[in-house]
Design an enzyme around this catalytic site. Structure first.
Site, mmCIF file in Angstrom:
data_model
loop_
_atom_site.group_PDB
_atom_site.id
_atom_site.type_symbol
_atom_site.label_atom_id
_atom_site.label_comp_id
_atom_site.label_asym_id
_atom_site.label_seq_id
_atom_site.Cartn_x
_atom_site.Cartn_y
_atom_site.Cartn_z
ATOM 1 N N SER A 8 0.852 -1.195 0.000
ATOM 2 C CA SER A 8 0.000 0.000 0.000
ATOM 3 C C SER A 8 0.883 1.239 0.000
ATOM 4 O O SER A 8 1.709 1.415 0.904
ATOM 5 C CB SER A 8 -0.882 0.020 1.247
ATOM 6 O OG SER A 8 -1.410 1.319 1.424
ATOM 7 N N HIS A 33 -1.313 -1.253 -4.217
ATOM 8 C CA HIS A 33 -2.581 -0.973 -3.531
ATOM 9 C C HIS A 33 -2.668 0.524 -3.240
ATOM 10 O O HIS A 33 -1.773 1.107 -2.629
ATOM 11 C CB HIS A 33 -2.626 -1.783 -2.233
ATOM 12 C CG HIS A 33 -3.904 -1.717 -1.466
ATOM 13 N ND1 HIS A 33 -5.008 -2.489 -1.773
ATOM 14 C CD2 HIS A 33 -4.273 -0.971 -0.393
ATOM 15 C CE1 HIS A 33 -5.990 -2.239 -0.908
ATOM 16 N NE2 HIS A 33 -5.573 -1.307 -0.062
ATOM 17 N N ASP A 35 -4.962 3.441 -1.540
ATOM 18 C CA ASP A 35 -6.033 3.671 -0.560
ATOM 19 C C ASP A 35 -6.636 5.053 -0.742
ATOM 20 O O ASP A 35 -6.014 6.058 -0.404
ATOM 21 C CB ASP A 35 -5.472 3.529 0.858
ATOM 22 C CG ASP A 35 -5.203 2.083 1.223
ATOM 23 O OD1 ASP A 35 -6.139 1.272 1.148
ATOM 24 O OD2 ASP A 35 -4.042 1.763 1.563
ATOM 25 N N MET A 37 -9.323 7.672 0.430
ATOM 26 C CA MET A 37 -10.148 7.975 1.618
ATOM 27 C C MET A 37 -10.727 9.370 1.485
ATOM 28 O O MET A 37 -10.050 10.287 1.005
ATOM 29 C CB MET A 37 -9.286 7.911 2.878
ATOM 30 C CG MET A 37 -8.518 6.608 3.042
ATOM 31 S SD MET A 37 -7.671 6.549 4.632
ATOM 32 C CE MET A 37 -6.699 5.048 4.433
ATOM 33 N N HIS A 66 -8.548 0.784 -3.513
ATOM 34 C CA HIS A 66 -9.453 0.522 -2.383
ATOM 35 C C HIS A 66 -10.154 1.831 -2.050
ATOM 36 O O HIS A 66 -9.540 2.770 -1.553
ATOM 37 C CB HIS A 66 -8.596 0.012 -1.211
ATOM 38 C CG HIS A 66 -9.341 -0.276 0.046
ATOM 39 N ND1 HIS A 66 -8.716 -0.542 1.246
ATOM 40 C CD2 HIS A 66 -10.680 -0.358 0.299
ATOM 41 C CE1 HIS A 66 -9.621 -0.768 2.188
ATOM 42 N NE2 HIS A 66 -10.812 -0.651 1.647
ATOM 43 N N MET A 68 -12.357 3.885 0.118
ATOM 44 C CA MET A 68 -12.988 4.073 1.428
ATOM 45 C C MET A 68 -13.722 5.411 1.385
ATOM 46 O O MET A 68 -13.341 6.381 2.036
ATOM 47 C CB MET A 68 -11.915 4.031 2.520
ATOM 48 C CG MET A 68 -11.394 2.619 2.759
ATOM 49 S SD MET A 68 -9.777 2.587 3.531
ATOM 50 C CE MET A 68 -8.758 2.809 2.081
ATOM 51 N N MET A 137 -11.283 -6.773 5.864
ATOM 52 C CA MET A 137 -10.435 -5.813 6.577
ATOM 53 C C MET A 137 -10.007 -6.410 7.910
ATOM 54 O O MET A 137 -10.838 -6.918 8.667
ATOM 55 C CB MET A 137 -11.185 -4.500 6.827
ATOM 56 C CG MET A 137 -11.475 -3.659 5.595
ATOM 57 S SD MET A 137 -10.013 -3.160 4.649
ATOM 58 C CE MET A 137 -9.050 -2.264 5.878
ATOM 59 N N GLY A 142 -8.850 3.360 7.604
ATOM 60 C CA GLY A 142 -8.640 4.795 7.821
ATOM 61 C C GLY A 142 -7.187 5.179 7.970
ATOM 62 O O GLY A 142 -6.807 6.275 7.576
ATOM 63 N N PHE A 143 -6.382 4.274 8.512
ATOM 64 C CA PHE A 143 -4.981 4.621 8.761
ATOM 65 C C PHE A 143 -4.089 3.414 8.551
ATOM 66 O O PHE A 143 -4.510 2.281 8.789
ATOM 67 C CB PHE A 143 -4.809 5.114 10.208
ATOM 68 C CG PHE A 143 -5.655 6.323 10.508
ATOM 69 C CD1 PHE A 143 -5.212 7.602 10.195
ATOM 70 C CD2 PHE A 143 -6.913 6.168 11.076
ATOM 71 C CE1 PHE A 143 -6.011 8.712 10.448
ATOM 72 C CE2 PHE A 143 -7.722 7.275 11.331
ATOM 73 C CZ PHE A 143 -7.264 8.556 11.018
ATOM 74 N N ASP A 175 -6.290 -6.891 4.578
ATOM 75 C CA ASP A 175 -5.706 -5.539 4.562
ATOM 76 C C ASP A 175 -5.760 -4.969 5.973
ATOM 77 O O ASP A 175 -6.842 -4.824 6.540
ATOM 78 C CB ASP A 175 -6.540 -4.681 3.587
ATOM 79 C CG ASP A 175 -6.025 -3.258 3.443
ATOM 80 O OD1 ASP A 175 -4.964 -2.930 4.003
ATOM 81 O OD2 ASP A 175 -6.709 -2.478 2.741
ATOM 82 N N GLY A 176 -4.573 -4.638 6.480
ATOM 83 C CA GLY A 176 -4.494 -4.009 7.791
ATOM 84 C C GLY A 176 -3.675 -4.822 8.770
ATOM 85 O O GLY A 176 -4.043 -5.941 9.113
ATOM 86 N N GLY A 177 -2.529 -4.274 9.158
ATOM 87 C CA GLY A 177 -1.696 -4.941 10.156
ATOM 88 C C GLY A 177 -1.052 -6.222 9.671
ATOM 89 O O GLY A 177 -0.656 -7.067 10.487
HETATM 90 C C1 DX5 Z 1 -6.243 0.911 5.986
HETATM 91 C C2 DX5 Z 1 -5.867 0.765 4.546
HETATM 92 C C3 DX5 Z 1 -4.711 -0.123 4.362
HETATM 93 C C4 DX5 Z 1 -3.440 0.360 4.986
HETATM 94 C C5 DX5 Z 1 -2.682 -0.845 5.411
HETATM 95 O O1 DX5 Z 1 -7.298 1.770 6.109
HETATM 96 O O2 DX5 Z 1 -6.958 0.238 3.795
HETATM 97 O O3 DX5 Z 1 -4.508 -0.479 3.011
HETATM 98 O O4 DX5 Z 1 -2.649 1.137 4.167
HETATM 99 O O5 DX5 Z 1 -1.593 -0.413 6.119
HETATM 100 P P1 DX5 Z 1 -0.854 -1.325 7.176
HETATM 101 O O6 DX5 Z 1 -0.304 -2.500 6.435
HETATM 102 O O7 DX5 Z 1 0.196 -0.403 7.698
HETATM 103 O O8 DX5 Z 1 -1.859 -1.725 8.217
HETATM 104 ZN ZN ZN Z 2 -6.474 -0.639 1.766
#
Ligand code: DX5
Ligand code: ZN
Length: 221
Positions: A8, A33, A35, A37, A66, A68, A137, A142-143, A175-177
């Site tokens: 991402s 990827h 993002d 937002m 993606h 959001m 997710m 969001g972050f 996606d995420g962590g």
């Molecule tokens: C979160 C995004 C993710 C984000 C993942 O809202 O959709 O794509 O960038 O970032 P990491 O891998 O740092 O959690």
């Molecule tokens: Zn994402």
């Protein structure tokens, strides 16, 4: 099963976006990827058409967008024209999901649906044939840099069952962590596409990290 690693760019150095993407491509990233937002569906605000066009200019890799955002259909045409390969939308803000996914395909893009941690799989049960990608997710969107929500592993397992039962060959993305530790249980639960922001860009060698993530799946077949 194939492993798709999708770094991402949310965590990239934007002063050097072109170089960062070249580095990802050289290191074997499968998709980029992006993002998007809007400050409404999620608190954060990121980028739009111009950045997708810029990414398209510097790479031939698939661009996995993606969204959001509320009313994502407002952006389908522009993002497709800018070079997006896939558009993933959230059912939480897409009441006409069947029509919206159909429109994404009409534009020649892969159609994806993304579920927040609290959104049940039921939200996509009726549209499985319309999906090219299902995103579970593993943080609240969001972050970047948030902590993986471990109970989502079971949701990934149930999502895999749903896709298999329906005869779907859609990608199952998380996606995420996602990092060297969390990629393993999600892969074992049936995910085959992995978004990673912080894990890649905060690594001492971001390029090598892509290979390291992939290798974690290879040793846990
Ligand atoms: C979160 C995004 C993710 C984000 C993942 O809202 O959709 O794509 O960038 O970032 P990491 O891998 O740092 O959690
Ligand atoms: Zn994402």
């Amino acid at each position: 099963m194939t492993v798709m690693i999708a770094p991402s760019i949310l965590s990239a150095d934007f002063a050097r976006l072109g170089e960062e993407i070249a580095m990802l491509e050289a290191a074997g990233a499968d998709w980029i990827h992006v993002d998007v937002m809007d400050g409404h569906f999620v608190p954060n605000l990121t980028f739009g058409t111009k950045v997708i066009e810029t990414v398209r200019r510097v790479t031939s890799l698939p661009i996995d967008v993606h969204l959001m955002v509320v009313a994502p259909e407002r952006y389908f045409d522009d993002f497709a024209a800018a070079g997006a390969t896939g558009l993933t939308i959230h059912p939480e803000v897409s009441p006409h999901l069947h029509r919206q996914l159909g429109r994404i395909r009409e534009l020649g893009c892969a159609a994806g649906a993304a579920l927040n941690p609290s959104t049940p799989l039921d939200a996509v049960v009726e549209v499985v044939p319309d999906l090219d990608l299902l995103l579970v997710m593993t943080v609240n969107p969001g972050f970047g840099g948030q902590r993986f929500i471990a109970p989502m592993v079971d949701k990934v397992r149930r999502a895999r069952e749903l896709l298999d039962r329906s005869g779907s060959d859609a990608w199952l993305q998380v996606d995420g962590g996602i990092n060297r530790d969390t990629i393993v249980p999600t892969w074992q639960a049936g995910a085959d596409s992995f978004v990673a922001g912080n894990a890649v860009f905060a690594a001492s060698d971001p390029g090598a990290e892509i290979g390291a993530l992939r290798a974690r799946c290879a040793v846990h077949v």
